[in-house]
Design an enzyme around this catalytic site. Sequence first.
Site, PDB file in Angstrom:
ATOM      1  CG  HIS A 193      45.026  39.514  46.441  1.00  0.00           C
ATOM      2  ND1 HIS A 193      46.342  39.226  46.183  1.00  0.00           N
ATOM      3  CD2 HIS A 193      45.036  40.607  47.241  1.00  0.00           C
ATOM      4  CE1 HIS A 193      47.110  40.119  46.793  1.00  0.00           C
ATOM      5  NE2 HIS A 193      46.346  40.965  47.441  1.00  0.00           N
ATOM      6  NE  ARG A 223      47.692  49.011  46.344  1.00  0.00           N
ATOM      7  CZ  ARG A 223      46.539  48.448  46.729  1.00  0.00           C
ATOM      8  NH1 ARG A 223      46.549  47.386  47.519  1.00  0.00           N
ATOM      9  NH2 ARG A 223      45.379  48.931  46.360  1.00  0.00           N
ATOM     10  CG  ASN A 225      43.658  48.740  50.322  1.00  0.00           C
ATOM     11  OD1 ASN A 225      42.792  49.331  49.668  1.00  0.00           O
ATOM     12  ND2 ASN A 225      43.550  47.466  50.658  1.00  0.00           N
ATOM     13  CD  GLU A 265      45.131  47.524  55.161  1.00  0.00           C
ATOM     14  OE1 GLU A 265      44.450  46.818  55.919  1.00  0.00           O
ATOM     15  OE2 GLU A 265      45.444  47.182  53.996  1.00  0.00           O
ATOM     16  CE1 TYR A 316      37.073  42.009  50.220  1.00  0.00           C
ATOM     17  CE2 TYR A 316      37.950  44.194  49.742  1.00  0.00           C
ATOM     18  CZ  TYR A 316      38.148  42.872  50.105  1.00  0.00           C
ATOM     19  OH  TYR A 316      39.418  42.431  50.353  1.00  0.00           O
ATOM     20  CE  LYS A 317      37.553  49.869  49.743  1.00  0.00           C
ATOM     21  NZ  LYS A 317      38.937  49.546  50.103  1.00  0.00           N
TER      22      LYS A 317
END
Lengths: 346, 199, 320
Positions: A193, A223, A225, A265, A316-317
Amino acid sequence: MVLAFKNETFRDDFTFSNSPAAIRRFPFPFVEDKYMYSVNIEPHELGPKGSVYEFPIDIDEHYVSEMRDRALVLDADPGRCQALPHMITAQWDMLELLMTSMARDYPEHFSLTRDGNQWHWINRPLGIDHKFTFGDVATLPYQPMEYIGRQCQGDFSIQDQRDGQLWMDAGIITTQADWSLDFDVGMNFFEWHAPVPLAHQAGVFDRALKFLLNMQHGRPVRRLNWTMTINSRLDTSPENYHKWGIDRTTVTPENVGDKVHLRVELQALWRLPRSNAILFSIRCYMIKMRELATVPKWGRRLPRVLRTLPDEIADYKGLTRYRQTTIDWLSKYDDGAPTSLGGGPD
Amino acid sequence: MSTIKSRPIYPGLSPDPNARRNVVVCDAAGAEAVVELLARADGEFAGRTSVVLSSEGLFGKESESIVERLKPATVETTAGLVPAIDRLKEILASATMGLRLYAAGSEPLIGSVVQAGAENFIDPLSVRTEHRGSLKRRVQCVHCKGMTENVTTNPVKCAQCGLLLLVRDHYSKRLAAFQGVCINAETPDESPELKVEFQ
Amino acid sequence: MTASFLRTVRVAEVEPVASRIKRFRLVSADSQPLSEFSGGSHVTVCMKAPDRLIRNPYSLMGSPSDTSSYQISVLKVEGSRGGSEFMHERVEVGTELEISEPLNLFPPAKIARKHILVAGGIGITPFMSMMGELEALGADFELHYGVRSLGDGAFCKLLEARYGKRIHVYLQDQGQLIPLERVLANQPLGSHMYVCGPKPMIDWALRTATLAGWPDENIHSEQFNAPPIGKPFVVKLTKSKREVRVGGHQSILEALEQNGIDAPFLCRGGACGQCETSVAACDGFIEHNDHYLSDAEKASGKKIMICMSRISGDAITLDL
């Protein structure tokens, strides 16, 4: 439930699209009108009929085409599927979990007959009918993780647990959002991570690790994402980034609706019984902006969320180049009306 | 300090007084740390210690003087990093528990020692490490998987496929390398200047 | 982490296997078959004693591949908090019990080249399933098992029959002690040692391994501690605004449960960290008995593991 499987592509001509029913069940991840980072882990319990949570393993109309795309990726780069030798028990655990779930929940499409260790698996959509011995690798054409991974939507990694850490010691990853299994295999939870911004400082990963180490068999969690992808490309791997990165420069006000996809996701985690490892599934759903805007609540909410996204996270994305163009395009669907809490359509 | 959690931390060499055998791999800069290690330990420690020295870039006289300063530890001098790691692997192949592994010098040297240790069942956490000398890095190209050695600039040209790579702080112990990712995939017409960053 | 996650099992067999040790075979008594488990796992057994609820962890002893039943072994400990006495005196064939799903806090290191298992007395229990798993994987292992006498040594014969020369039994009444220093010498690189038994034995084994030059990463231990006994005190809860008295033979967690207050827990042995609780105030000294909090956290007095730790003093205030 009998699914009608689509014939579509996730590369070259990108013919992927969602049916109206697939749009309605899309797991829209934003529960309010602003961006909030949260680990948001909840029990992976069975959800409403027809939703992506109806069954532990969700199979949908894209199944056959996604499996075809996975096979292409693995043929070109076998390093996308790797397992360190001590993960063999965990691989069998994974195969059992997926086969029993798929056969139980989609009996029209899959069937599993067990007589002790003699197993008979039928996968009708992919035309597979195979008898093998559970626990004997020689009776399968691939190792167990790759065998079932080539037949189940979603990427999978398997984490060994030792010394109060989780180690990513196996995985089959062909639809990743820009991380490399080949580089990360063998890393611990903090190491893999490492590139995620902000969350380390907030202690997010310390708490998440403690939670995962104490996960119990029979109580999976999940979860959501998200990120965004240009064109309906499943294989947005760093390995091929030099080929697909340029796509991010091709977004114009005219093509946002078809080119820009929200990529969600559904991440689910299971404690595996025999190996004490943790199975992590990363089930990817994509939706075009044009499809998303057919749900009024989502058309209103997404531009509001994108506006509040911190720049580090946008970088980051990989959204920086086309974030504003996308917000501008979506804004015509935002009439300023209030939205209801929660992610589902009104 | 890097905020990237995969970036290794090298706490410095400290003697394990209980080890039956100490094996140290170092380069010329790292040898200074080994001299200090021996000075810190008790008198018998050096007698249980063997050093594999990578003498890359050293003249014969310089190597000899290092060997002299590391006495009474036994020192084997090898021509460079690759033969030093080969020698380490030979030692580890027949070793038993009670051996403590140490590495001192450049990051590629430390990374290679930790990697060779792991291949011989030594937990990376039990290798005692100290970084000395050059900050040069080993970089793996995420695209072609080729390794580029002794990287001092960022970006750097991949030695295998020629792509211009951004050197990230993301580090793999298994590969003993930092990750390099194409820096101009989204701007192929631009060619950023190679800045010396890891000297 | 409350009753809804428990399984109901029925005792199918009770067998005395050594002096003061009984083996219980448990079969599913609800609709679900028992879960698979990994070597080194334990379950928590709930015992409804007349005056209170006791929950004790016991290692699963059977082969991990056999889920037709679970087996646990219980050593009767005189003058203890009553869990082992309950199992010995009140549980018989047909008794229904509630147990947790298996949990593993003592797994073998799958990356090891060789496994050295060191057991003292009832500390043999986690190794029973661990050896089954290692055998199935074709892994290299040996067991060194110290017991007071052959009469105290549960499973010696069974183990020798099953694993042959890999089993080494040492009888204390014959003056035999585990020659650990010799055992640890000349083991191949990548060997891991695991020890389970009474605390002094664990401490001795860990010290011996360290002195033999074994890195910490290759040394593992598990100790099943019952919460230590002490003097009664009062727990004040800030969130639920209640006060609960903790008896001398009770843990804080048990006292909360007895009063119907939900608190998180998992291992009940001070190892997993699940029951970590913030301390708002303490009128007395916290006696930390867990293996989870760091020394600095213990010294800070701001955290307590309520499954194992208690106070010497009058009252403690917790954020619960």
